[in-house]
Design a protein around this motif. Structure first.
Motif, PDB file in Angstrom:
ATOM      1  N   VAL A  48      42.231  39.520  51.096  1.00 29.31           N
ATOM      2  CA  VAL A  48      42.171  40.806  51.787  1.00 29.31           C
ATOM      3  C   VAL A  48      42.731  40.690  53.202  1.00 29.31           C
ATOM      4  O   VAL A  48      43.661  41.395  53.571  1.00 29.31           O
ATOM      5  CB  VAL A  48      40.729  41.359  51.822  1.00 29.31           C
ATOM      6  N   SER A  49      42.186  39.773  54.001  1.00 34.20           N
ATOM      7  CA  SER A  49      42.548  39.707  55.427  1.00 34.20           C
ATOM      8  C   SER A  49      43.640  38.698  55.732  1.00 34.20           C
ATOM      9  O   SER A  49      44.282  38.780  56.776  1.00 34.20           O
ATOM     10  CB  SER A  49      41.315  39.355  56.256  1.00 34.20           C
ATOM     11  N   GLY A  50      43.810  37.714  54.855  1.00 37.34           N
ATOM     12  CA  GLY A  50      44.769  36.654  55.127  1.00 37.34           C
ATOM     13  C   GLY A  50      44.199  35.547  55.998  1.00 37.34           C
ATOM     14  O   GLY A  50      44.884  34.568  56.290  1.00 37.34           O
ATOM     15  N   LYS A  74      31.832  38.839  53.880  1.00 40.11           N
ATOM     16  CA  LYS A  74      31.286  39.883  53.010  1.00 40.11           C
ATOM     17  C   LYS A  74      31.946  41.238  53.260  1.00 40.11           C
ATOM     18  O   LYS A  74      32.114  42.030  52.338  1.00 40.11           O
ATOM     19  CB  LYS A  74      29.772  39.982  53.219  1.00 40.11           C
ATOM     20  N   SER A  75      32.361  41.512  54.498  1.00 41.20           N
ATOM     21  CA  SER A  75      32.940  42.826  54.778  1.00 41.20           C
ATOM     22  C   SER A  75      34.271  43.052  54.054  1.00 41.20           C
ATOM     23  O   SER A  75      34.665  44.195  53.833  1.00 41.20           O
ATOM     24  CB  SER A  75      33.099  43.036  56.282  1.00 41.20           C
ATOM     25  N   CYS A  76      34.942  41.999  53.649  1.00 38.52           N
ATOM     26  CA  CYS A  76      36.196  42.157  52.900  1.00 38.52           C
ATOM     27  C   CYS A  76      35.961  42.652  51.476  1.00 38.52           C
ATOM     28  O   CYS A  76      36.874  43.152  50.835  1.00 38.52           O
ATOM     29  CB  CYS A  76      36.970  40.846  52.873  1.00 38.52           C
ATOM     30  N   GLN A  77      34.731  42.529  50.986  1.00 36.57           N
ATOM     31  CA  GLN A  77      34.440  42.965  49.618  1.00 36.57           C
ATOM     32  C   GLN A  77      34.684  44.460  49.454  1.00 36.57           C
ATOM     33  O   GLN A  77      35.209  44.896  48.429  1.00 36.57           O
ATOM     34  CB  GLN A  77      33.010  42.617  49.230  1.00 36.57           C
ATOM     35  N   GLY A  78      34.345  45.262  50.439  1.00 34.45           N
ATOM     36  CA  GLY A  78      34.560  46.706  50.356  1.00 34.45           C
ATOM     37  C   GLY A  78      36.030  47.049  50.223  1.00 34.45           C
ATOM     38  O   GLY A  78      36.424  47.898  49.422  1.00 34.45           O
ATOM     39  N   HIS A  79      36.862  46.372  51.003  1.00 29.33           N
ATOM     40  CA  HIS A  79      38.312  46.601  50.913  1.00 29.33           C
ATOM     41  C   HIS A  79      38.831  46.164  49.543  1.00 29.33           C
ATOM     42  O   HIS A  79      39.679  46.834  48.952  1.00 29.33           O
ATOM     43  CB  HIS A  79      39.045  45.839  52.015  1.00 29.33           C
ATOM     44  N   GLU A  82      38.199  48.727  46.859  1.00 31.07           N
ATOM     45  CA  GLU A  82      39.023  49.935  46.937  1.00 31.07           C
ATOM     46  C   GLU A  82      40.284  49.812  46.089  1.00 31.07           C
ATOM     47  O   GLU A  82      40.750  50.794  45.515  1.00 31.07           O
ATOM     48  CB  GLU A  82      39.408  50.220  48.389  1.00 31.07           C
ATOM     49  N   ASP A  83      40.864  48.611  46.004  1.00 28.05           N
ATOM     50  CA  ASP A  83      42.090  48.404  45.237  1.00 28.05           C
ATOM     51  C   ASP A  83      42.149  46.967  44.718  1.00 28.05           C
ATOM     52  O   ASP A  83      42.953  46.160  45.190  1.00 28.05           O
ATOM     53  CB  ASP A  83      43.308  48.703  46.106  1.00 28.05           C
ATOM     54  N   PRO A  84      41.306  46.620  43.745  1.00 30.92           N
ATOM     55  CA  PRO A  84      41.247  45.241  43.261  1.00 30.92           C
ATOM     56  C   PRO A  84      42.585  44.723  42.740  1.00 30.92           C
ATOM     57  O   PRO A  84      42.923  43.559  42.957  1.00 30.92           O
ATOM     58  CB  PRO A  84      40.213  45.273  42.143  1.00 30.92           C
ATOM     59  N   GLY A  85      43.346  45.564  42.072  1.00 29.67           N
ATOM     60  CA  GLY A  85      44.626  45.129  41.513  1.00 29.67           C
ATOM     61  C   GLY A  85      45.579  44.598  42.564  1.00 29.67           C
ATOM     62  O   GLY A  85      46.289  43.611  42.343  1.00 29.67           O
ATOM     63  N   LYS A  86      45.596  45.232  43.696  1.00 35.27           N
ATOM     64  CA  LYS A  86      46.461  44.812  44.810  1.00 35.27           C
ATOM     65  C   LYS A  86      46.130  43.385  45.235  1.00 35.27           C
ATOM     66  O   LYS A  86      47.025  42.568  45.451  1.00 35.27           O
ATOM     67  CB  LYS A  86      46.257  45.780  45.978  1.00 35.27           C
TER      68      LYS A  86
END
Length: 94
Positions: A48-50, A74-79, A82-86
């Motif tokens: 998510v964040s890199g 844990k905060s990256c889980q929400g992102h 939103e778009d797991p495929g990405k």
């Protein structure tokens, strides 16, 4: 006094029933795992964040549709949700 006891008992039962409903609805969400196989995971960064995994403490590990995904926090889980495929595509590129 008996009335108070009965009301307490009923409210406790209702609260426990609500808790069971909540846990049933979260069962479909990605599961979180503490265990990890460091040698098998293809990335050393958060999808998510890199950010480098471990740079914010122990990586936050979820399993999404059988695929292990490691996040920096844990905060990256929400992102991710939103778009797991990405984000799963980043794992398949490696």
């Amino acid at each position: 006094m008996k009335l108070f006891f009965c009301l307490s008992l009923v409210s406790s039962l209702l609260l426990s029933a609500c808790h069971r409903e909540d846990s049933a609805t979260t069962a479909a969400a990605p599961s979180v795992s503490e265990a990890s196989n460091a040698g098998n995971y293809p990335l050393d960064t958060c999808v998510v964040s890199g950010e480098k995994l471990g740079s914010m403490g122990k990586p936050y590990i979820i399993t999404y549709e059988g695929q292990e995904v490691r996040l920096c926090c844990k905060s990256c889980q929400g992102h991710f949700q939103e778009d797991p495929g990405k984000y799963l595509a980043k794992l398949k590129l490696k």
